[in-house]
Design an enzyme around this catalytic site. Structure first.
Site, PDB file in Angstrom:
ATOM      1  CB  CYS A 117      -0.989  -0.014   1.167  1.00  0.00           C
ATOM      2  SG  CYS A 117      -0.264   0.169   2.814  1.00  0.00           S
ATOM      3  CG  ASN A 129       4.625  -1.609   4.912  1.00  0.00           C
ATOM      4  OD1 ASN A 129       5.758  -1.875   5.281  1.00  0.00           O
ATOM      5  ND2 ASN A 129       3.684  -2.520   4.868  1.00  0.00           N
ATOM      6  CB  CYS A 136      -3.374   1.610   7.130  1.00  0.00           C
ATOM      7  SG  CYS A 136      -3.174   3.125   8.097  1.00  0.00           S
ATOM      8  NE  ARG A 137      -4.580   1.138   1.786  1.00  0.00           N
ATOM      9  CZ  ARG A 137      -4.530   1.751   0.616  1.00  0.00           C
ATOM     10  NH1 ARG A 137      -5.470   1.541  -0.285  1.00  0.00           N
ATOM     11  NH2 ARG A 137      -3.533   2.579   0.334  1.00  0.00           N
ATOM     12  CB  SER A 138       0.507  -3.459   2.876  1.00  0.00           C
ATOM     13  OG  SER A 138       1.296  -2.446   3.448  1.00  0.00           O
ATOM     14  CG  ASP A 145      -4.917   4.671   3.195  1.00  0.00           C
ATOM     15  OD1 ASP A 145      -4.913   4.270   4.374  1.00  0.00           O
ATOM     16  OD2 ASP A 145      -3.938   5.206   2.651  1.00  0.00           O
TER      17      ASP A 145
END
Length: 152
Positions: free
Chosen positions: A8, A11, A13-15, A123
């Site tokens: 993302c 690096n 939050c999402r990934s 995000d």
């Protein structure tokens, strides 16, 4: 051994959430995957997952103590079999960064979810809805697991 990299923007939050969830799934299903995550930017390099992601990972009993944001490197495109971006901009950035001959490794996370192939994982840094991100990542877990498991 199949290697998977979730990507993302920052690096944090999402990934890392995807990394943690897939590591847990990998362990439960005994898929034997190597899983990591990275950022397209260097803005958050060295930082741990964001508080909202930490809450989700804690709730899921996933250890994130060794997770720190890092920027994707040219060698990642060679070493990983699957490079999965969370949104269209991530995929576009990855395609731009990818050494020639590695572009086929790059995918959009939701592309495996029937009827949602073009959707982006939003995000939560901007939406502040970490639960929505968790739900979307959860939708794709077993589908990606099947894909990774059939890859040799």
């Amino acid at each position: 051994m199949t290697k998977v990299l979730f990507v993302c923007l920052g690096n944090i939050c999402r990934s890392p959430m995807a990394e943690g969830l897939m590591k847990k799934y990998n362990e439960e299903q005994r898929l034997g995957l190597v899983i990591d995550s990275a950022a397209t930017s260097r803005w958050e390099v060295g930082n741990p997952p964001y508080a909202g992601t930490q809450e989700i990972l804690k709730r899921e009993n996933i250890d994130f103590s060794g997770m720190y944001a890092r920027q994707i490197q040219p060698k990642d495109f060679e070493e990983f079999d699957w490079i999965i971006g969370m949104d269209h901009q991530n995929v576009k950035d990855l395609m731009r960064l990818a050494p020639s001959g590695t572009e086929e490794k790059i995918h959009l996370y939701m592309e495996v979810v029937p009827g949602k192939e073009e959707q982006e994982v939003p995000d939560p840094w901007y939406t502040d809805n970490f639960e929505e991100t968790y739900q979307m990542l959860s939708e794709g877990l077993s589908l990606w697991g099947e894909k990774f498991g059939s890859y040799s």
